[in-house]
Enzyme design. Structure first.
Site, mmCIF file in Angstrom:
data_model
loop_
_atom_site.group_PDB
_atom_site.id
_atom_site.type_symbol
_atom_site.label_atom_id
_atom_site.label_comp_id
_atom_site.label_asym_id
_atom_site.label_seq_id
_atom_site.Cartn_x
_atom_site.Cartn_y
_atom_site.Cartn_z
ATOM 1 N N CYS A 211 15.891 -6.613 5.526
ATOM 2 C CA CYS A 211 15.947 -8.160 5.382
ATOM 3 C C CYS A 211 16.300 -8.571 3.949
ATOM 4 O O CYS A 211 16.931 -9.660 3.885
ATOM 5 C CB CYS A 211 14.390 -8.591 5.600
ATOM 6 S SG CYS A 211 13.741 -8.508 7.342
ATOM 7 N N ASN B 204 17.079 6.129 15.454
ATOM 8 C CA ASN B 204 15.722 6.841 14.993
ATOM 9 C C ASN B 204 14.446 5.805 15.428
ATOM 10 O O ASN B 204 14.286 5.016 14.422
ATOM 11 C CB ASN B 204 15.833 7.549 13.591
ATOM 12 C CG ASN B 204 16.863 8.481 13.454
ATOM 13 O OD1 ASN B 204 17.083 9.278 14.373
ATOM 14 N ND2 ASN B 204 17.517 8.331 12.216
ATOM 15 N N HIS C 35 17.820 -0.402 13.317
ATOM 16 C CA HIS C 35 19.015 -0.315 12.796
ATOM 17 C C HIS C 35 19.668 1.057 13.678
ATOM 18 O O HIS C 35 19.039 1.913 13.963
ATOM 19 C CB HIS C 35 19.038 0.245 11.460
ATOM 20 C CG HIS C 35 18.387 1.389 11.074
ATOM 21 N ND1 HIS C 35 16.799 1.332 10.830
ATOM 22 C CD2 HIS C 35 18.225 2.424 10.612
ATOM 23 C CE1 HIS C 35 16.158 2.378 10.600
ATOM 24 N NE2 HIS C 35 17.322 3.191 10.746
HETATM 25 P P1 AMP Z 1 16.347 5.897 9.208
HETATM 26 O O1 AMP Z 1 16.039 7.135 8.619
HETATM 27 O O2 AMP Z 1 16.954 6.221 10.727
HETATM 28 O O3 AMP Z 1 15.348 5.033 9.093
HETATM 29 O O4 AMP Z 1 17.517 5.486 8.412
HETATM 30 C C1 AMP Z 1 17.412 4.621 7.035
HETATM 31 C C2 AMP Z 1 18.797 4.820 6.738
HETATM 32 O O5 AMP Z 1 18.722 3.782 5.628
HETATM 33 C C3 AMP Z 1 19.214 6.060 5.954
HETATM 34 O O6 AMP Z 1 20.307 6.580 6.501
HETATM 35 C C4 AMP Z 1 19.377 5.632 4.311
HETATM 36 O O7 AMP Z 1 20.354 6.395 3.910
HETATM 37 C C5 AMP Z 1 19.757 4.150 4.760
HETATM 38 N N1 AMP Z 1 19.375 3.394 3.623
HETATM 39 C C6 AMP Z 1 18.482 3.179 2.769
HETATM 40 N N2 AMP Z 1 18.575 2.404 1.770
HETATM 41 C C7 AMP Z 1 19.699 1.872 1.898
HETATM 42 C C8 AMP Z 1 20.414 1.006 1.275
HETATM 43 N N3 AMP Z 1 19.821 0.441 0.077
HETATM 44 N N4 AMP Z 1 21.690 0.485 1.623
HETATM 45 C C9 AMP Z 1 22.384 1.232 2.489
HETATM 46 N N5 AMP Z 1 21.586 2.144 3.419
HETATM 47 C C10 AMP Z 1 20.381 2.489 2.968
HETATM 48 ZN ZN ZN Z 2 13.324 -6.396 8.053
#
Ligand code: AMP
Ligand code: ZN
Length: 121
Positions: A14, A94, A107
């Site tokens: 967000c 995931n 996501h």
């Molecule tokens: P998940 O493990 O499926 O919840 O994926 C979360 C994803 O968000 C991971 O691949 C992280 O590398 C990514 N992530 C975390 N912080 C950021 C950020 N600030 N900008 C872009 N991606 C991010």
């Molecule tokens: Zn959110």
């Protein structure tokens, strides 16, 4: 930028949506936002999210069906733009601890640009 009413307090994605945390945004249209993953696991690794806060796939509702469809259509368009349409790609959600979900804002990972093993480890 003013935070949106549908934001969830402290939610990382967000905050990205609201411009409070920088991100390499590649797509924003019709309630769908996409930006490059900060820790890419493939040459192309993009997160495609609903702008509206939905905690995860289990929390998506019937009324979100059109939005979920738009996310899939956006992912296909981005894959084409990233030139991985022909070589192939994977679109992954995931959900929950066993899948390693770390961020509680729905996501879809769009991964491509290399051979992807199956099933994921
Ligand atoms: P998940 O493990 O499926 O919840 O994926 C979360 C994803 O968000 C991971 O691949 C992280 O590398 C990514 N992530 C975390 N912080 C950021 C950020 N600030 N900008 C872009 N991606 C991010
Ligand atoms: Zn959110």
């Amino acid at each position: 930028m003013n935070p949106r009413e549908d934001r969830s307090p402290g939610c990382l994605f967000c905050r990205i949506r609201d411009g409070e945390i920088p991100a390499d945004i590649v797509y924003r249209r019709d309630g769908v936002l996409a930006f490059r993953d900060i820790d890419p696991r493939a040459p192309v690794h993009i997160l495609v999210i609903p702008e509206k806060h939905i905690s995860g796939l289990p929390e998506a509702e019937d009324s979100d069906r059109e939005l979920l469809g738009r996310i899939c259509r956006a992912a296909a368009l981005i894959a084409r733009r990233e030139s991985i349409e022909r070589s192939g790609y994977r679109l992954v959600v995931n959900s929950g601890p066993d899948a390693g979900q770390a961020v509680g804002h729905l996501h879809f990972h769009l991964l491509g640009g290399r051979g992807l093993g199956w099933p994921p480890g």
